[in-house]
Write an enzyme that holds these catalytic residues in place. Sequence first.
Site, PDB file in Angstrom:
ATOM      1  N   GLY A   1     -39.246  33.214  46.528  1.00 46.47           N
ATOM      2  CA  GLY A   1     -38.119  33.940  46.197  1.00 46.47           C
ATOM      3  C   GLY A   1     -37.779  34.072  44.904  1.00 46.47           C
ATOM      4  O   GLY A   1     -37.306  34.924  44.437  1.00 46.47           O
ATOM      5  N   CYS A   2     -38.390  33.059  44.057  1.00 48.63           N
ATOM      6  CA  CYS A   2     -38.145  33.464  42.554  1.00 48.63           C
ATOM      7  C   CYS A   2     -38.957  34.159  41.887  1.00 48.63           C
ATOM      8  O   CYS A   2     -38.665  34.755  41.062  1.00 48.63           O
ATOM      9  CB  CYS A   2     -38.388  31.742  42.075  1.00 48.63           C
ATOM     10  SG  CYS A   2     -37.301  30.509  42.409  1.00 48.63           S
ATOM     11  N   THR A   3     -39.968  34.191  42.500  1.00 52.57           N
ATOM     12  CA  THR A   3     -41.035  35.296  42.013  1.00 52.57           C
ATOM     13  C   THR A   3     -40.705  36.678  42.338  1.00 52.57           C
ATOM     14  O   THR A   3     -40.718  37.470  41.518  1.00 52.57           O
ATOM     15  CB  THR A   3     -42.616  34.954  42.752  1.00 52.57           C
ATOM     16  OG1 THR A   3     -43.006  33.717  42.317  1.00 52.57           O
ATOM     17  CG2 THR A   3     -43.655  36.133  42.268  1.00 52.57           C
TER      18      THR A   3
ATOM     19  N   ALA B   1     -37.876  37.528  39.904  1.00 54.35           N
ATOM     20  CA  ALA B   1     -38.235  37.634  38.566  1.00 54.35           C
ATOM     21  C   ALA B   1     -38.885  39.172  38.569  1.00 54.35           C
ATOM     22  O   ALA B   1     -38.774  39.959  37.663  1.00 54.35           O
ATOM     23  CB  ALA B   1     -39.190  36.813  38.096  1.00 54.35           C
TER      24      ALA B   1
END
Length: 156
Positions: A45-47, A50
């Site tokens: 999710g964070c990738t 970003a």
Amino acid sequence: MSELKTGDLAPTFKLPADGGETIDLAELRGQIVVLYMYPKDNTPGCTTEALDFTAAADAFSDAGAIVIGLSKDSVKKHDNFKAKHGLQVRLASDEDNVVIEAYGSWVLKKLYGREYMGIDRSTFVIDREGRIARIWHKVRVKGHVDEVLDAVRALG
């Protein structure tokens, strides 16, 4: 500490960032700042988040905004994360959790019946005067960047 609301002055900070630089919110006064907090570098999710902010980097810049991602990861991890994915957003490191707590994004989380403290995926738009213009908590990544960009554009 009371919860931040739209119109409040954004808590100031000076944090180490990718590339060995320092991000000082006070020095960014006069620009719109998109501060997004995320749990951890190199997680799905964070990738995606970003990469979505990176894909819209030119649009944010055209709208007069700087985008800053913030997590507890070290600067070294941020540098590796940026290089691995070709990210075009600044990444600040809050290893001591001071800024994350000041923005109310250090919360009790639950996963598979287990409770733990962690970062609430959240985004704050800070206007040119240093005030909170918009807040999102418990962000769902899909479509989020477009919504943030609309909010930034609305500030003119």
